[in-house]
Design a protein around this motif. Sequence first.
Motif, mmCIF file in Angstrom:
data_model
loop_
_atom_site.group_PDB
_atom_site.id
_atom_site.type_symbol
_atom_site.label_atom_id
_atom_site.label_comp_id
_atom_site.label_asym_id
_atom_site.label_seq_id
_atom_site.Cartn_x
_atom_site.Cartn_y
_atom_site.Cartn_z
ATOM 1 N N UNK A 290 5.201 -13.132 -7.703
ATOM 2 C CA UNK A 290 5.570 -13.428 -6.320
ATOM 3 C C UNK A 290 4.475 -14.275 -5.659
ATOM 4 N N UNK A 291 4.851 -14.963 -4.585
ATOM 5 C CA UNK A 291 3.908 -15.842 -3.888
ATOM 6 C C UNK A 291 2.896 -15.069 -3.048
ATOM 7 N N UNK A 292 3.338 -13.989 -2.393
ATOM 8 C CA UNK A 292 2.486 -13.216 -1.487
ATOM 9 C C UNK A 292 2.713 -11.746 -1.779
ATOM 10 N N UNK A 293 1.649 -11.041 -2.174
ATOM 11 C CA UNK A 293 1.765 -9.653 -2.603
ATOM 12 C C UNK A 293 0.728 -8.782 -1.900
ATOM 13 N N UNK A 294 1.182 -7.604 -1.442
ATOM 14 C CA UNK A 294 0.316 -6.650 -0.774
ATOM 15 C C UNK A 294 0.416 -5.311 -1.489
ATOM 16 N N UNK A 295 -0.600 -4.922 -2.305
ATOM 17 C CA UNK A 295 -0.584 -3.596 -2.921
ATOM 18 C C UNK A 295 -0.668 -2.484 -1.875
ATOM 19 N N UNK A 296 -0.498 -1.268 -2.329
ATOM 20 C CA UNK A 296 -0.450 -0.110 -1.441
ATOM 21 C C UNK A 296 -1.851 0.451 -1.270
ATOM 22 N N UNK A 297 -2.426 0.291 -0.106
ATOM 23 C CA UNK A 297 -3.787 0.742 0.171
ATOM 24 C C UNK A 297 -3.752 2.136 0.791
ATOM 25 N N UNK A 298 -4.413 3.076 0.123
ATOM 26 C CA UNK A 298 -4.474 4.470 0.567
ATOM 27 C C UNK A 298 -5.937 4.924 0.524
ATOM 28 N N UNK A 299 -6.216 6.106 1.050
ATOM 29 C CA UNK A 299 -7.565 6.648 0.951
ATOM 30 C C UNK A 299 -7.664 7.745 -0.103
ATOM 31 N N UNK A 300 -6.517 8.144 -0.664
ATOM 32 C CA UNK A 300 -6.469 9.116 -1.762
ATOM 33 C C UNK A 300 -5.209 8.848 -2.569
ATOM 34 N N UNK A 301 -5.265 9.022 -3.879
ATOM 35 C CA UNK A 301 -4.082 8.764 -4.700
ATOM 36 C C UNK A 301 -2.847 9.507 -4.177
ATOM 37 N N UNK A 302 -1.750 8.762 -4.076
ATOM 38 C CA UNK A 302 -0.469 9.288 -3.586
ATOM 39 C C UNK A 302 -0.527 9.733 -2.134
ATOM 40 N N UNK A 303 -1.574 9.304 -1.427
ATOM 41 C CA UNK A 303 -1.709 9.684 -0.023
ATOM 42 C C UNK A 303 -0.926 8.765 0.894
ATOM 43 N N UNK A 304 -1.088 8.992 2.182
ATOM 44 C CA UNK A 304 -0.407 8.184 3.186
ATOM 45 C C UNK A 304 -0.938 6.753 3.164
ATOM 46 N N UNK A 305 -0.111 5.837 3.591
ATOM 47 C CA UNK A 305 -0.522 4.436 3.684
ATOM 48 C C UNK A 305 -1.692 4.305 4.648
ATOM 49 N N UNK A 306 -2.782 3.666 4.190
ATOM 50 C CA UNK A 306 -3.924 3.399 5.057
ATOM 51 C C UNK A 306 -3.758 2.075 5.788
ATOM 52 N N UNK A 307 -3.427 1.024 5.053
ATOM 53 C CA UNK A 307 -3.298 -0.307 5.660
ATOM 54 C C UNK A 307 -1.893 -0.451 6.233
ATOM 55 N N UNK A 308 -1.745 -0.071 7.495
ATOM 56 C CA UNK A 308 -0.442 -0.080 8.146
ATOM 57 C C UNK A 308 -0.134 -1.418 8.804
ATOM 58 N N UNK A 309 -0.926 -2.439 8.461
ATOM 59 C CA UNK A 309 -0.579 -3.798 8.889
ATOM 60 C C UNK A 309 0.486 -4.412 7.997
ATOM 61 N N UNK A 310 0.774 -3.781 6.854
ATOM 62 C CA UNK A 310 1.881 -4.207 6.010
ATOM 63 C C UNK A 310 3.115 -3.382 6.355
ATOM 64 N N UNK A 311 4.114 -4.019 6.972
ATOM 65 C CA UNK A 311 5.259 -3.257 7.438
ATOM 66 C C UNK A 311 6.549 -4.072 7.347
ATOM 67 N N UNK A 312 7.651 -3.355 7.484
ATOM 68 C CA UNK A 312 8.991 -3.936 7.544
ATOM 69 C C UNK A 312 9.748 -3.295 8.707
ATOM 70 N N UNK A 313 10.884 -3.854 9.001
ATOM 71 C CA UNK A 313 11.779 -3.308 10.031
ATOM 72 C C UNK A 313 11.053 -3.061 11.351
ATOM 73 N N UNK A 314 10.431 -4.130 11.853
ATOM 74 C CA UNK A 314 9.770 -4.127 13.162
ATOM 75 C C UNK A 314 8.662 -3.077 13.267
ATOM 76 N N UNK A 315 7.956 -2.865 12.168
ATOM 77 C CA UNK A 315 6.836 -1.945 12.180
ATOM 78 C C UNK A 315 7.215 -0.490 12.060
ATOM 79 N N UNK A 316 8.435 -0.202 11.632
ATOM 80 C CA UNK A 316 8.871 1.191 11.484
ATOM 81 C C UNK A 316 8.812 1.681 10.040
ATOM 82 N N UNK A 317 8.629 0.779 9.078
ATOM 83 C CA UNK A 317 8.570 1.148 7.666
ATOM 84 C C UNK A 317 7.271 0.647 7.057
ATOM 85 N N UNK A 318 6.599 1.534 6.292
ATOM 86 C CA UNK A 318 5.363 1.193 5.607
ATOM 87 C C UNK A 318 5.539 1.439 4.115
#
Length: 258
Positions: free
Chosen positions: A143-171
């Motif tokens: 893909x041209x632009x890719x954003x991996x899933x940044x967390x602070x612990x494996x399988x934890x909540x999304x840390x980098x919440x600047x990556x979003x969809x649906x008007x900032x309601x989905x991470x």
Amino acid sequence: MNAIDGDRKSVLILTPIKDAATYLENYVARIEALTYPRENLSIGLLESDSRDETWALLARLRQRLDARCRRVALVKKDFGFAMPPGTPRWAPAYQLTRRTILARARNQLLFRALKDEDFVLWLDVDVISYPADLIERLLDVGRDILHPHCVTAPSGATFDRNGWAEHGTKFLSDYRGSGRPVRLDAVGGTVLFIRADIHREGLIFPPYRYGVENSAIRPRHDVWGRGEVETEGLGVMAQDMGYQCWGLPDLEVIHASE
């Protein structure tokens, strides 16, 4: 230069740093541990406005970076901005100013460091763990632009919440387990992989509110009004240029806890 064919692609790692002395040793060790070939790997770092020993430590680590990468660019550029003592960097009152400065730093680094590389890997200094074959895995997605899933612990909540969809309601945590790339409207910059020609075509990190007329942006913003800046603004700008941003919910990278 257009086909994605794995190890032959040249990659430029770019990292803006500030008050990063705590993280630099591990950062360099993680670069050294990458399995991507030295002859295809370059690196650029821009230091600004540090109040610790970041710049001096970076100079001492230069030899190790030179041994690992085919080309190293170190840039010093101050912007005259500092958070008030004791104020966390996420304090809402300072977000527009802080992220505007960060966007300017990223753009300065991009324009000074990018040469002939095929891809740019934006990598924050406080991302403390990621797979040694990270670059190969990102290239394999194609893909041209890719954003991996940044967390602070494996399988934890999304840390980098600047990556979003649906008007900032989905991470990305909302898509975990999908086993595939997912469409994003905005991206974060903790780890961000971009085909370099898109930067050359004009994709930057907007140091101003961008995308007011784009239907993908969040309908309102409590802090600074309509429009997105820095990495989120880049995601919206990419869409306006005809490029889709993608997230990888199942490829995790670990950020330092704050």
